[in-house]
Design an enzyme around this catalytic site. Structure first.
Site, PDB file in Angstrom:
ATOM      1  N   GLU A 182    -107.620 -50.677  33.551  1.00 25.13           N
ATOM      2  CA  GLU A 182    -107.909 -52.114  33.600  1.00 25.13           C
ATOM      3  C   GLU A 182    -109.029 -52.407  34.601  1.00 25.13           C
ATOM      4  O   GLU A 182    -109.869 -53.287  34.380  1.00 25.13           O
ATOM      5  CB  GLU A 182    -106.652 -52.896  33.983  1.00 25.13           C
ATOM      6  CG  GLU A 182    -105.511 -52.796  32.980  1.00 25.13           C
ATOM      7  CD  GLU A 182    -105.849 -53.382  31.627  1.00 25.13           C
ATOM      8  OE1 GLU A 182    -106.737 -54.253  31.553  1.00 25.13           O
ATOM      9  OE2 GLU A 182    -105.229 -52.961  30.632  1.00 25.13           O
ATOM     10  N   TRP A 206    -115.423 -68.823  18.611  1.00 27.85           N
ATOM     11  CA  TRP A 206    -114.895 -68.252  19.856  1.00 27.85           C
ATOM     12  C   TRP A 206    -115.476 -68.917  21.097  1.00 27.85           C
ATOM     13  O   TRP A 206    -114.845 -68.922  22.160  1.00 27.85           O
ATOM     14  CB  TRP A 206    -115.155 -66.748  19.897  1.00 27.85           C
ATOM     15  CG  TRP A 206    -116.600 -66.343  19.759  1.00 27.85           C
ATOM     16  CD1 TRP A 206    -117.264 -66.059  18.602  1.00 27.85           C
ATOM     17  CD2 TRP A 206    -117.569 -66.192  20.811  1.00 27.85           C
ATOM     18  NE1 TRP A 206    -118.583 -65.732  18.867  1.00 27.85           N
ATOM     19  CE2 TRP A 206    -118.781 -65.807  20.212  1.00 27.85           C
ATOM     20  CE3 TRP A 206    -117.498 -66.336  22.196  1.00 27.85           C
ATOM     21  CZ2 TRP A 206    -119.937 -65.575  20.955  1.00 27.85           C
ATOM     22  CZ3 TRP A 206    -118.657 -66.108  22.945  1.00 27.85           C
ATOM     23  CH2 TRP A 206    -119.865 -65.724  22.323  1.00 27.85           C
ATOM     24  N   TRP A 264    -112.966 -62.661  24.861  1.00 25.86           N
ATOM     25  CA  TRP A 264    -113.068 -63.522  23.684  1.00 25.86           C
ATOM     26  C   TRP A 264    -113.829 -62.849  22.552  1.00 25.86           C
ATOM     27  O   TRP A 264    -113.444 -62.952  21.381  1.00 25.86           O
ATOM     28  CB  TRP A 264    -113.724 -64.853  24.060  1.00 25.86           C
ATOM     29  CG  TRP A 264    -112.681 -65.822  24.518  1.00 25.86           C
ATOM     30  CD1 TRP A 264    -112.281 -66.076  25.799  1.00 25.86           C
ATOM     31  CD2 TRP A 264    -111.845 -66.619  23.674  1.00 25.86           C
ATOM     32  NE1 TRP A 264    -111.252 -66.986  25.812  1.00 25.86           N
ATOM     33  CE2 TRP A 264    -110.957 -67.340  24.524  1.00 25.86           C
ATOM     34  CE3 TRP A 264    -111.747 -66.793  22.298  1.00 25.86           C
ATOM     35  CZ2 TRP A 264    -110.007 -68.227  24.016  1.00 25.86           C
ATOM     36  CZ3 TRP A 264    -110.795 -67.681  21.798  1.00 25.86           C
ATOM     37  CH2 TRP A 264    -109.941 -68.370  22.645  1.00 25.86           C
TER      38      TRP A 264
END
Length: 541
Positions: free
Chosen positions: A342, A428, A451
């Site tokens: 991450e 988006w 997104w």
């Protein structure tokens, strides 16, 4: 003493001959910490070597932040952090001046004037990678150079800086997995340093020339920041995106959830490494649990160093290796490695932004794909999504949580974004902007990357035919409906066996259904049909 420092002294002799001491300036931006701050450590070292005075400055830029859709909760978090930073800098014999400069253009004018009026010959800061920030720094570099003032920037936001992880032909990786492998290998063979800022010896703590919109004591900084937050909140009350949001409650929730300061951030990191990281790979996807690190809010404003996060995680891996000896397979702990990945995604999206700066201008990474899609601009459907009134429980619960707290769980960001872009086929960019307006941890690179991943227009994005079913996502990640029923209390009477099935929800909420009296809408779109339509849209030539 460095040759550069000698050159500065020679070039700046006329400016400093009255004070007989050089004066340097640390410019804080999204790096609101003392521990492991690359630019701060560097300028402290240089100031001590050159027997120079050192001051620090931070600019509150409300008009620029409005243009960038900064959330109220993020501004409030910055405002709460600055007085704490001022106290930490005071321990290093450095005075922090906080000044209101409405826009980046004002920052250039003000900082140039500060340097001239205070005989400052060197300014240091950490790099920012967004378009307006890059343009601001380029203009300022030229402006200061005209006055023989150095402007030195350091890479600090990423664990490894942009352009440092490239393919064999020196191009940017288009896919995350090979990027991650090289990123991880580079770190394993590198000596990652934590930067320590030393107290300034015999610093006279000179006060920068102040304007009526500036402050340099902890009490005055706190008052100035509170006024800035109040004014920003008043501005947002007129904004359509905030018309149905209780901003007082949102700020209150955010303050409880995210106390300010680097000490709090470091404490959270230590707690996460000690108690939660060993279950991260599974529990990270359960929104009702507080099982993630909860550090993104602090990383976004630079209240904690990403390098520190990486080093703490790798130390936890090393500890497992030592404890398990030969029985441990090369530190292959899925939980710890998942969290490290991450951190790598965070770097990856900043590298992508540096590689494709046009992303900041609302362009898709996959331009041709984005261009051919007949995006919807249905304002009623968007309002239903924004307000958590779509009739899809997991989506609605996630959006109401966001609106109430300024935060959304990462799994739910994917679910809600994919629902907007695939089930509703809404552009988006609308969702990207709304998230920035609400998220306490919103930053352009990660938000845009997320997104475009969901919309299948970004680098290494989800294939257009892999579309999350929000009902099956709820069944997998909110099995008992705990999260849904927390944020949608009206659904508490409905069994999860119904909540997790679209057909059963439609029937139960219909006119003659078992739960027809519940004030909750039926789903505004049928997922199966929406999936067929969006796949056809992506397939068309």
């Amino acid at each position: 003493m460095s040759k550069t420092a000698v050159a500065i002294k020679n070039n700046s002799h006329n400016k400093v001959e009255d004070s007989h001491q050089f004066h340097y300036l640390m410019w804080f931006r999204r790096d609101l910490r003392v521990h492991d701050n690359t630019a701060l450590a560097a300028i402290c070292e240089r100031a001590n070597e050159d027997n120079a005075q050192l001051s620090a400055v931070f600019f509150l830029t409300p008009e620029q932040w409005q243009a960038h859709d900064m959330s109220l909760t993020q501004l409030d978090h910055i405002a709460r952090t600055l007085p704490i930073l001022a106290e930490k800098l005071h321990q290093l014999n450095i005075i922090l001046t906080v000044q209101v400069c409405p826009s980046f253009t004002d920052c250039i004018v003000t900082l140039s004037a500060l340097c001239e009026s205070n005989n400052i010959s060197c300014v240091m800061a950490n790099h920012e990678y967004e378009g307006n920030e890059v343009a601001r720094d380029e203009l300022l570099t030229k402006q200061l150079a005209n006055n023989e003032i150095e402007f030195i920037r350091w890479h600090d936001q990423c664990i490894l800086p942009p352009k440092s992880i490239t393919t064999n032909d020196d191009s940017m990786y288009q896919v995350f997995t090979p990027f991650y492998k090289k990123w991880r290998h580079t770190l394993e063979v590198s000596d990652i340093q934590i930067h320590t800022a030393l107290a300034i010896i015999d610093n006279k703590q000179v006060n920068l020339t102040l304007s009526e919109h500036s402050a340099n004591t902890t009490q005055d900084i706190e008052a100035l920041c509170k006024k800035t937050v109040h004014d920003y909140q008043e501005y947002l009350q007129t904004h359509e995106s905030y018309q149905n949001i209780d901003t007082d409650k949102q700020i209150s929730q955010a303050r409880l959830a995210y106390p300010a300061g680097e000490a709090e951030a470091c404490h959270r990191l230590e707690h996460f490494i000690a108690d939660d990281i060993d279950n991260y790979d599974v529990s990270r996807d359960v929104p009702s649990l507080q099982a993630t690190s909860q550090l993104s809010t602090y990383l976004t404003i630079g209240a904690i160093s990403p390098r520190l996060c990486y080093l703490q995680a790798t130390q936890a891996l090393g500890k497992l290796r030592r404890n398990d000896g030969d029985n441990f397979d090369s530190g292959d702990n899925n939980d710890i490695n998942r969290w490290i990945s991450e951190l790598a995604w965070r770097d990856f999206y900043r590298h992508v932004l540096d590689y494709k700066p046009e992303l900041i201008r609302h362009q898709a990474y996959k331009y041709e794909t984005d261009k051919k899609i007949n995006w919807s601009y249905d304002e009623d459907a968007f309002a239903a999504w924004r307000e958590g009134k779509t009739g899809v429980p997991l989506v609605d619960a996630a959006m109401r949580c966001l609106n109430a707290t300024g935060f959304m769980h990462n799994r739910l960001r994917m679910v809600t974004a994919m629902f907007l872009t695939k089930d509703l086929l809404i552009d988006w960019r609308w969702g990207e902007r709304y998230f920035m307006q609400q998220l306490i941890d919103g930053d352009f690179a990660s938000n845009n990357g997320g997104w475009q991943w969901s919309a299948s227009t970004g680098t290494d994005s989800a294939p257009y035919f892999r579309i999350m079913n929000p009902f099956s996502q709820a069944k997998s990640h909110d099995t008992e409906g705990i999260f849904i029923k927390t944020w949608l209390p009206e659904l508490k009477p409905i069994p999860t066996s119904i909540l997790h099935r679209e057909d059963k929800m439609r029937k139960a909420l219909s006119k003659n259904g078992t739960f027809a009296d519940i004030d909750y809408p039926v789903p505004i779109v049928e997922h199966k049909l929406a999936r067929q339509l969006v796949i056809a849209e992506f397939k068309k030539e």
